[in-house]
Structures are given as structure tokens and as C-alpha cells.
Design an enzyme around this catalytic site. Structure first.
Site: not given
Ligand code: NAD
Length: 320
Positions: A246, A275, A293, A296
Site C-alpha cells: 500500500r 494515488e 498499482h 492484481a
Molecule cells: P494478509 O492479511 O494475508 O497478510 C498481511 C500480513 O502482514 C499479516 O500476516 C500481518 O500479521 C502482517 N503484518 C501486519 N503489520 C505488520 C508489520 N508492521 N510488520 C510485519 N508484519 C505485519 O494480506 P495479503 O493478502 O498478503 O496483502 C498484503 C498487502 O498487499 C495488503 O496491503 C494489500 O492491500 C496489498 N495488496 C496489493 C495489491 C497490488 O495490486 N499491489 C494487490 C493485492 C493486495
């Protein structure tokens, strides 16, 4: 029931919904005309990705909405608690895009290792007149195999990234505030998936001992970045950093400075503060590998998202 998929929906999901008797409209309606259109057309289900904002005022203006679906993970564009307080069901598709985001991370990593983002910027201009100069400029590439990838945030996407890393022979060190360990499947065509157990390490160890670091945490509750100047100062000199989580999870001014000083060899960004209008000056830094971005944005992820949303809708209203 009528469904408005305002940021689009892949054909597989549309087909599944139509076969179940739903009317699905994928025509985009501008944000300022959305409430009126929803009420006039009696849409009961609103599906969005990240572009359409589903704020309190929209929810309050459209009493007919029964379900809001987000194709993707982060629900920052939806006032979820407010919707749920009005008994509107809110669903997302958390697992559907992990593999696509992981592959984008590796696109950036492979590219940065061989200076491809900068070389692609320079070749049209100087490729035919200063070929030898560019060849020398990009001659100090490195390989990923055998290097250490640090993963901050070891959830769905972090673990998918680990699977690809193990598959190409990288070492993986992960940090998570919650996950203690995970079995990571490594897919090798022709044999059953091999599972590699990875126990998470301390934040400091991952920062200090990784050649490459990829961030996969959600936006933090306090809104603060996870990676600031302090964390970058702990990284190896010449490390490469990727943020496809993010915007704002990595402090953008700290990145700019670390690239200019040479502390970081390269940084990949798929997500940005502000964004869709990221900082124009930052984007000009030649050490950056950039994408708008699109983590996905693959046919496969969009198909999975559409099918996951369609299944949840059908399941929710099957007895209605
Ligand atoms: P998820 O909830 O499965 O995993 C996130 C993990 O981060 C969790 O295990 C949590 O315990 C951990 N976490 C939270 N804060 C933390 C910190 N300060 N230090 C270390 N670990 C921490 O989520 P996900 O599905 O793996 O998604 C991760 C990120 O990817 C999200 O921010 C999501 O919005 C983003 N994302 C981006 C795109 C893109 O197009 N670039 C697409 C999908 C998701």
C-alpha cells in the site's frame, strides 16, 4: 436481483451470476452520479475494485443496497463498519490475487538486477548513438539465485512471494507481527509440491541480512510507514526494496534519499501515496522500477476474483 459492477467484472463471474438469474451491469458510472443511478435502476448489489469510493454518504443515499463486494483485498475505499451497521453485507476476495502480486514482485526484482527500467528509459534516446556507453553503464548486473530475500509481512502475498523465491533458489527470511511459521509449497512441474517450513525472524535480522526486501503488510492502524529512514539505515548497503503493498507503507522521501545516496541499489514501487496522483518528482528517480498499482491486474487473478465474488453473492442470497 440487479448488480452494478462499477469497476468491471471478468466474464467468468458475469456468466456465473447470469446463469444464477442475476442481472449484471458492468458499465462505469461516475462517482458523482452513482447514488442517483443506483436508486433509479434499483441496484441491490454494488461491486467495486479500488477506484469507486463507497463512503458513508453514498451508503446513506442508497437504502436499497444489500451487498457491497470488493474485488481484491484492501477495503480502504469502503466505509465497511458503517455499511455493516446498516446490515449491508460487505465481502472481498482476499486470496485471489496473491500469485499475481508475487509474480509482479519478481518482474521488478529481475528487472532491477539488470537495470532494465533505466535501460528501457535510455535506449530509445541513446541506444543507437551511445550503445557502448550504455553497455558499460549496465554491465554490473547481479543474479537472484543464492541471494537472501527478506519478506516483511508473511501473510497470503508474503508467502506466495516466498514460494517463487524458493523456486528460483533464493534464501528466504521473513518477519511478521503475528505469523510464527508457515509451510511454503514449492511447485516443480512433474513432482508433487515440496513444502518448506519457514519460521519468521526478528524485524532487525530481516532488515540487516537481506539482499532484497519485499513489503507485504496491510496499511497500519496508526497510518505510519513500516519502512522509514531508520529501517533503511539498518539494511545492507546496496539492498533492493520492493513495495507492492500500500502507498505510504514505505516512506517515499526516505526512498528518494536512499537511492540518491546509493544506500539502496534500487527500489520498486507498485503503490504510491496520493494515488492516482503520485509525487511527480519521485517518479523521475532513475533507480526506481515503477508500475501503476497493477499487482492484481492479470487475466488469471481477475477471473478468480470474479468467480469468488459470484460464489459469495449466490451463497448469500440463495435462500432470499
Ligand atoms: P494478509 O492479511 O494475508 O497478510 C498481511 C500480513 O502482514 C499479516 O500476516 C500481518 O500479521 C502482517 N503484518 C501486519 N503489520 C505488520 C508489520 N508492521 N510488520 C510485519 N508484519 C505485519 O494480506 P495479503 O493478502 O498478503 O496483502 C498484503 C498487502 O498487499 C495488503 O496491503 C494489500 O492491500 C496489498 N495488496 C496489493 C495489491 C497490488 O495490486 N499491489 C494487490 C493485492 C493486495
Amino acid at each position: 436481483m440487479k448488480i452494478l459492477a462499477n469497476d468491471g467484472l471478468a466474464p467468468e463471474g458475469v456468466k456465473m451470476l447470469k446463469e444464477a438469474g442475476y442481472t449484471v451491469i458492468t458499465e462505469k458510472i461516475n462517482q458523482d452520479q452513482l447514488a442517483q443511478a443506483i436508486n433509479e435502476e434499483n441496484y441491490e448489489i454494488l461491486l467495486v475494485r479500488s477506484a469507486t469510493q463507497v463512503r458513508k454518504n453514498l451508503i446513506d443515499s442508497c437504502p436499497g443496497i444489500k451487498l457491497i463486494g470488493r474485488g481484491g483485498v484492501g477495503m480502504d475505499n469502503i466505509d465497511v463498519a458503517h455499511a455493516r451497521s446498516k446490515e449491508i453485507k460487505v465481502v472481498n476476495t482476499p486470496a485471489a490475487s496473491s500469485q499475481s502480486v508475487a509474480e509482479l514482485v519478481f518482474g521488478h526484482l529481475f528487472g532491477l538486477c539488470r537495470f532494465l527500467p533505466d535501460s528501457n528509459r535510455m535506449m530509445p534516446d541513446k541506444g543507437s548513438s551511445e550503445f557502448e556507453m550504455l553497455k558499460k553503464k549496465y554491465s554490473k548486473g547481479i543474479e537472484l539465485r543464492g541471494k537472501t530475500l527478506g519478506i516483511i509481512g508473511f501473510g497470503r502475498i508474503g508467502q506466495a512471494v516466498a514460494s517463487y523465491a524458493l523456486g528460483i533458489g533464493m534464501k528466504v527470511k521473513a518477519f511478521d507481527t503475528y505469523v510464527a511459521s508457515a509451510g511454503i509449497p514449492v511447485h516443480i512441474e512433474g513432482i508433487d509440491p515440496v513444502s518448506v517450513e519457514i519460521s519468521t525472524r526478528s524485524f532487525e535480522e530481516v532488515l540487516m541480512s537481506s539482499d532484497f526486501i519485499s513489503i507485504h503488510t496491510p496499511a497500519q492502524k496508526d497510518g505510519k510507514p513500516v519502512i522509514t529512514e531508520k529501517e533503511i539505515s539498518m539494511m545492507k548497503n546496496g539492498a533492493v526494496l520492493v513495495n507492492a503493498s500500500r502507498g505510504g507503507i514505505v516512506d517515499e522521501s526516505a526512498i528518494d534519499g536512499a537511492l540518491k545516496s546509493g544506500k539502496l541499489k534500487g527500489v520498486a514501487l507498485d503503490v504510491f501515496l496520493n494515488e492516482p496522483s503520485p509525487n511527480a518528482e519521485l517518479l523521475k528517480n532513475p533507480g526506481l522500477s515503477l508500475s501503476p498499482h497493477i499487482g492484481a491486474a492479470t487475466a488469471e487473478a481477475q477471473n478468480r476474483i470474479s468467480l469468488e465474488l459470484a460464489s459469495q453473492i449466490i451463497e448469500t442470497f440463495q435462500h432470499a
